[in-house]
Every structure is written in C-alpha cells, then in structure tokens.
Design a protein around this motif. Structure first.
Motif, PDB file in Angstrom:
ATOM      1  N   PRO A 154      60.958  70.126  20.967  1.00  0.00           N
ATOM      2  CA  PRO A 154      60.129  71.295  20.657  1.00  0.00           C
ATOM      3  C   PRO A 154      58.629  71.030  20.759  1.00  0.00           C
ATOM      4  O   PRO A 154      58.173  69.889  20.790  1.00  0.00           O
ATOM      5  CB  PRO A 154      60.509  71.596  19.210  1.00  0.00           C
ATOM      6  N   SER A 155      57.877  72.125  20.804  1.00  0.00           N
ATOM      7  CA  SER A 155      56.431  72.089  20.586  1.00  0.00           C
ATOM      8  C   SER A 155      56.191  72.788  19.259  1.00  0.00           C
ATOM      9  O   SER A 155      56.684  73.891  19.039  1.00  0.00           O
ATOM     10  CB  SER A 155      55.701  72.819  21.715  1.00  0.00           C
ATOM     11  N   ARG A 156      55.447  72.150  18.373  1.00  0.00           N
ATOM     12  CA  ARG A 156      55.247  72.695  17.027  1.00  0.00           C
ATOM     13  C   ARG A 156      53.822  73.196  16.841  1.00  0.00           C
ATOM     14  O   ARG A 156      52.865  72.585  17.318  1.00  0.00           O
ATOM     15  CB  ARG A 156      55.512  71.612  15.978  1.00  0.00           C
ATOM     16  N   LEU A 157      53.682  74.299  16.115  1.00  0.00           N
ATOM     17  CA  LEU A 157      52.352  74.802  15.762  1.00  0.00           C
ATOM     18  C   LEU A 157      51.569  73.754  14.977  1.00  0.00           C
ATOM     19  O   LEU A 157      50.349  73.663  15.073  1.00  0.00           O
ATOM     20  CB  LEU A 157      52.486  76.081  14.927  1.00  0.00           C
ATOM     21  N   LEU A 158      52.302  72.962  14.204  1.00  0.00           N
ATOM     22  CA  LEU A 158      51.704  71.929  13.362  1.00  0.00           C
ATOM     23  C   LEU A 158      50.886  70.917  14.169  1.00  0.00           C
ATOM     24  O   LEU A 158      49.960  70.288  13.654  1.00  0.00           O
ATOM     25  CB  LEU A 158      52.821  71.198  12.600  1.00  0.00           C
ATOM     26  N   HIS A 159      51.199  70.789  15.461  1.00  0.00           N
ATOM     27  CA  HIS A 159      50.584  69.745  16.282  1.00  0.00           C
ATOM     28  C   HIS A 159      49.381  70.233  17.088  1.00  0.00           C
ATOM     29  O   HIS A 159      48.914  69.546  17.989  1.00  0.00           O
ATOM     30  CB  HIS A 159      51.631  69.169  17.251  1.00  0.00           C
ATOM     31  N   VAL A 160      48.874  71.416  16.766  1.00  0.00           N
ATOM     32  CA  VAL A 160      47.804  72.013  17.559  1.00  0.00           C
ATOM     33  C   VAL A 160      46.531  71.161  17.577  1.00  0.00           C
ATOM     34  O   VAL A 160      45.758  71.199  18.537  1.00  0.00           O
ATOM     35  CB  VAL A 160      47.480  73.439  17.045  1.00  0.00           C
ATOM     36  N   MET A 161      46.313  70.373  16.524  1.00  0.00           N
ATOM     37  CA  MET A 161      45.085  69.571  16.471  1.00  0.00           C
ATOM     38  C   MET A 161      45.112  68.395  17.435  1.00  0.00           C
ATOM     39  O   MET A 161      44.052  67.828  17.737  1.00  0.00           O
ATOM     40  CB  MET A 161      44.854  69.066  15.043  1.00  0.00           C
ATOM     41  N   GLN A 162      46.270  68.001  17.901  1.00  0.00           N
ATOM     42  CA  GLN A 162      46.338  66.858  18.822  1.00  0.00           C
ATOM     43  C   GLN A 162      45.576  67.129  20.123  1.00  0.00           C
ATOM     44  O   GLN A 162      44.712  66.329  20.503  1.00  0.00           O
ATOM     45  CB  GLN A 162      47.793  66.472  19.071  1.00  0.00           C
ATOM     46  N   PRO A 163      45.842  68.237  20.844  1.00  0.00           N
ATOM     47  CA  PRO A 163      45.026  68.514  22.026  1.00  0.00           C
ATOM     48  C   PRO A 163      43.577  68.844  21.684  1.00  0.00           C
ATOM     49  O   PRO A 163      42.663  68.522  22.458  1.00  0.00           O
ATOM     50  CB  PRO A 163      45.728  69.712  22.681  1.00  0.00           C
ATOM     51  N   LEU A 164      43.346  69.448  20.515  1.00  0.00           N
ATOM     52  CA  LEU A 164      41.967  69.767  20.124  1.00  0.00           C
ATOM     53  C   LEU A 164      41.155  68.507  19.886  1.00  0.00           C
ATOM     54  O   LEU A 164      39.980  68.431  20.272  1.00  0.00           O
ATOM     55  CB  LEU A 164      41.965  70.642  18.865  1.00  0.00           C
ATOM     56  N   TYR A 165      41.741  67.509  19.243  1.00  0.00           N
ATOM     57  CA  TYR A 165      41.028  66.253  19.026  1.00  0.00           C
ATOM     58  C   TYR A 165      40.764  65.532  20.351  1.00  0.00           C
ATOM     59  O   TYR A 165      39.719  64.902  20.530  1.00  0.00           O
ATOM     60  CB  TYR A 165      41.814  65.354  18.067  1.00  0.00           C
ATOM     61  N   PHE A 166      41.711  65.625  21.264  1.00  0.00           N
ATOM     62  CA  PHE A 166      41.497  65.050  22.593  1.00  0.00           C
ATOM     63  C   PHE A 166      40.290  65.712  23.260  1.00  0.00           C
ATOM     64  O   PHE A 166      39.413  65.022  23.807  1.00  0.00           O
ATOM     65  CB  PHE A 166      42.745  65.246  23.459  1.00  0.00           C
ATOM     66  N   ALA A 167      40.236  67.045  23.215  1.00  0.00           N
ATOM     67  CA  ALA A 167      39.104  67.766  23.798  1.00  0.00           C
ATOM     68  C   ALA A 167      37.809  67.403  23.079  1.00  0.00           C
ATOM     69  O   ALA A 167      36.747  67.298  23.709  1.00  0.00           O
ATOM     70  CB  ALA A 167      39.355  69.267  23.732  1.00  0.00           C
ATOM     71  N   GLY A 168      37.908  67.199  21.755  1.00  0.00           N
ATOM     72  CA  GLY A 168      36.730  66.808  20.984  1.00  0.00           C
ATOM     73  C   GLY A 168      36.192  65.451  21.405  1.00  0.00           C
ATOM     74  O   GLY A 168      34.972  65.240  21.449  1.00  0.00           O
ATOM     75  N   VAL A 169      37.093  64.532  21.709  1.00  0.00           N
ATOM     76  CA  VAL A 169      36.678  63.205  22.182  1.00  0.00           C
ATOM     77  C   VAL A 169      35.929  63.336  23.510  1.00  0.00           C
ATOM     78  O   VAL A 169      34.890  62.694  23.723  1.00  0.00           O
ATOM     79  CB  VAL A 169      37.895  62.271  22.343  1.00  0.00           C
ATOM     80  N   TYR A 170      36.438  64.183  24.402  1.00  0.00           N
ATOM     81  CA  TYR A 170      35.758  64.379  25.693  1.00  0.00           C
ATOM     82  C   TYR A 170      34.387  65.019  25.484  1.00  0.00           C
ATOM     83  O   TYR A 170      33.404  64.618  26.116  1.00  0.00           O
ATOM     84  CB  TYR A 170      36.588  65.241  26.639  1.00  0.00           C
ATOM     85  N   LEU A 171      34.304  65.988  24.584  1.00  0.00           N
ATOM     86  CA  LEU A 171      33.029  66.640  24.306  1.00  0.00           C
ATOM     87  C   LEU A 171      32.022  65.634  23.753  1.00  0.00           C
ATOM     88  O   LEU A 171      30.850  65.624  24.165  1.00  0.00           O
ATOM     89  CB  LEU A 171      33.235  67.778  23.302  1.00  0.00           C
ATOM     90  N   LEU A 172      32.466  64.784  22.846  1.00  0.00           N
ATOM     91  CA  LEU A 172      31.600  63.734  22.302  1.00  0.00           C
ATOM     92  C   LEU A 172      31.141  62.797  23.407  1.00  0.00           C
ATOM     93  O   LEU A 172      29.972  62.373  23.432  1.00  0.00           O
ATOM     94  CB  LEU A 172      32.350  62.960  21.213  1.00  0.00           C
TER      95      LEU A 172
END
Length: 265
Positions: free
Chosen positions: A170-188
């Motif tokens: 499955p894909s869980r709503l609970l895991h939404v921060m995982q791609p967001l943190y990845f994007a945050g690392v790129y932004l940083l």
C-alpha cells in the motif's frame, strides 16, 4: 486511547516514520495481479534508468560534476536505487521467506521509503517540467535532445506508474512527509548552492529560473506551490493504490493475510 493513537500517528507522520507496520514482507515481493514476479517490471525499470543515466551523463551539456544539480537527475538516481532495492526484496523473499515475528526486514523498509518518495517525485517532475519550466519566459534545454527530454520528463512517470499499478503493497497517507522531506533537502541544496556562488552550466546564478534566490519572495512562493503540488500528487498516488487494490481484490487479500506488528520504522 483514541487521542493517544492520533498523537502517535502524528508523530510517525512528522518524523517520516513508517509507523505501525501491519504489512508482511511478501506483499512487497509479489504483484497484485496474481502470480506475476515483480522482477518482470523492476528489472526493465532498472535497465531503462541505467541506460538513460548513461546517455544523459555522456551527452550532458555542461561539466559532468554539474549533472546532479537538477531535480530531474535526482529523481532518476532514485529510480535506480528504488529499482535495485525492489529487485533485492523480490529475490530475497522468493528464495528465503523472512520471519514476520520481528517485523519487516531492513531492506524491505528501505525499499518502502524509496517507493514512497520516488513515485510522487517522478510525477511532480513531469508536471512541473511541462507545466512550469517549459512555459516560463526563460526556456532552457534541460536534455541533449528531444528524445532524452521525453525520457527524463515523461517516460520517468510511466515507469513509476508501472511500479505503482503492478505492486501489491500500500501507499499510506501517514507517509506523506517522506517525499516532502526529500523535496525539502533539494530545496536546501539550492539555497546553499546559491549562497556558495554556484552557477548552472550556462553561467546563471540559479539552477532553475523558477528557483532564483536573488528573488527570494518569488522563489519562496514557487517552493510553497511545489510543496502543495507534491502533497496533491502523493494523495493521487494513495488514491490510485486504493483503486488498484479495489479492482484486483488486493485489499481483501491483504486483510486476510496481515500479521500485526507494532514495530515503528
């Protein structure tokens, strides 16, 4: 008790943890479409990504050390790594079933996190490239030729869609921060690169014209738009996974074979 569960799930979400794992390892090593080995699509996905990476690096329009400046190429690297771990999971679980008593094996957990990041990021790259970068006033060729351009910014999403549609976990709503943190690392990374005086291969003091930190207000707005878009894309991934399970009966199968574990990631 309910408030405690909500607080615990909020903590799992904010820390990008996998949370309470109720899945078994075999779900990550099979297809939701019956007796189809994941190797039938994960191996071609890996070969495709390796070939496109080789062509992209050897025909890159700037110094090779600048290849990983771009989110597109980060996404491509993640497709390679995600595919490798997916193959490892399929092979390991086929040859030696893991003991569910101690939760998921570490390589299954790593694969699941990579899966949660790579699919929505691939979709976002495609949407932002054709919807924002290619329609902006400063059009730059981000690929050596039109074929590679489509491969990097179109076929990448098709490859990950195959992974999503044929997988059984499955894909869980609970895991939404995982791609967001990845994007945050790129932004940083783009911020650090800018203040370090970095340039793109054409000598511009930005990596993407839409992420020009000389215009912090405009760039911050674009970053927020990208973050919201990534959340929407992730919700779409979760919805597609749920539709997939409903159409294939995978949800019922998962419920029947589930072994409950309270081990957090």
């Amino acid at each position: 008790m309910k408030k405690q569960a909500v607080a615990q799930n909020a903590l799992f979400c904010c820390t990008a943890s996998l949370g309470k794992i109720e899945e078994t390892a075999d779900q990550f090593a099979r297809s939701c479409h019956g007796n189809i080995s994941p190797l039938l699509w994960r191996v071609p996905n890996l070969i495709w990504a390796l070939c496109i990476t080789f062509i992209s690096v050897t025909s890159f329009w700037g110094p090779t050390e600048m290849f990983l400046l771009y989110m597109t190429h980060w996404g491509l690297m993640f497709i390679i790594i995600e595919s490798i771990f997916g193959i490892v999971v399929a092979v390991m679980e086929r040859n030696e079933k893991s003991d569910a008593t101690f939760g998921l094996p570490w390589y299954v957990k790593v694969y699941w996190v990579l899966y949660n990041i790579t699919i929505p990021v691939a979709f976002l790259i495609t949407v932002f490239y054709w919807g924002v970068l290619r329609t902006s006033g400063k059009i730059v060729n981000y690929a050596p030729n039109p074929v590679i351009d489509i491969m990097l910014h179109g076929v990448n999403s098709l490859v990950m869609l195959v992974e999503l549609v044929f997988s059984a976990h499955p894909s869980r709503l609970l895991h939404v921060m995982q791609p967001l943190y990845f994007a945050g690392v790129y932004l940083l990374f783009t911020i650090i690169y800018f203040f370090a005086g970095g340039q793109d291969p054409l000598g511009n003091h930005y990596i993407y014209p839409t992420l020009d930190w000389k215009l912090p207000g405009q760039t911050a707005i674009m970053a927020v738009v990208a973050a919201v878009s990534l959340i929407v894309v992730y919700l779409l991934v979760v919805a597609l996974g749920a539709i997939r399970d409903a159409l294939t009966g995978n949800f019922a199968m998962r419920s029947e074979t589930m072994h409950v574990s309270t081990e957090p990631y």
